[in-house]
Design a protein around this motif. Sequence first.
Motif, PDB file in Angstrom:
ATOM      1  N   SER A  15      68.560  33.492  22.374  1.00 49.75           N
ATOM      2  CA  SER A  15      69.037  32.487  23.324  1.00 49.75           C
ATOM      3  C   SER A  15      68.425  32.779  24.878  1.00 49.75           C
ATOM      4  N   ASP A  31      68.679  25.291  21.122  1.00 48.91           N
ATOM      5  CA  ASP A  31      69.200  26.406  20.530  1.00 48.91           C
ATOM      6  C   ASP A  31      70.332  25.867  19.250  1.00 48.91           C
ATOM      7  N   ASP A  33      72.235  27.082  17.212  1.00 44.56           N
ATOM      8  CA  ASP A  33      73.876  27.518  17.473  1.00 44.56           C
ATOM      9  C   ASP A  33      74.434  26.667  18.587  1.00 44.56           C
TER      10      ASP A  33
END
Length: 173
Positions: A15, A31, A33
């Motif tokens: 990240s 990203d 997530d």
Amino acid sequence: MKSIYMTGFMGAGKSTVSRLLAEEMGLAHHDTDEEIVNAAGKSINRIFEEDGEIVFRKLESEILHVLPKENAVIATGGGIIVSEENRIFMRRNGIVIFLYASIEEILERLKEDTTRPLLQGDNKEKAASLYEMRLPLYRETADICAETGGKQAEEIASDIKHCLKGAGLGHTC
Ligand SMILES: Nc1ncnc2c1ncn2[C@@H]1O[C@H](COP(=O)(O)OP(=O)(O)OP(=O)(O)O)[C@@H](O)[C@H]1O
Ligand SMILES: O=C(O)C1=C[C@@H](O)[C@@H](O)[C@H](O)C1
Ligand SMILES: [Mg+2]
């Protein structure tokens, strides 16, 4: 250019480094997530607790498939490579960069972390066995392997950029 998929174990710096690399290269940043959290409207811990890992993995694969295949740097979740379909998808559609960090370094970086359900509880053996199981998958999927130990995120992003510019694909670690 083809999108860049950044892979590696939890805490490898995907990240952090992907954001810097996107800025440096003038590319969009995503990203998986973050996209999952936004789509589900709850944290990764809560998704694991309330819906289970299988639901999380399904969301993760769906999101991977809809993110841009061009002009983006995409930080993936540490477990994305467990699915063979995801590995094939990333290799086919983009440039895959594996951020390598030793398990010792990872446990040190994440010792205070409470946001990664698979690393909760002080079970270093469990973390190490997950790491060992996944390492060959990160390696076989990668076009480039970037060593992160002892380097700041900025330096790693800059190394990757130079490697890409020189088309120096195929590093191993
Ligand atoms: N090169 C580095 N050296 C030291 N610490 C780092 C480095 N890169 C990232 N970190 C730190 O490690 C932690 C995890 O980084 P990050 O969230 O970027 O990992 P990740 O690979 O995205 O993990 P996950 O797979 O769980 O999403 C953060 O606290 C970050 O500041
Ligand atoms: O390695 C994993 O399986 C995970 C890594 C994180 O990025 C998150 O995707 C989640 O915590 C699971
Ligand atoms: Mg991350």
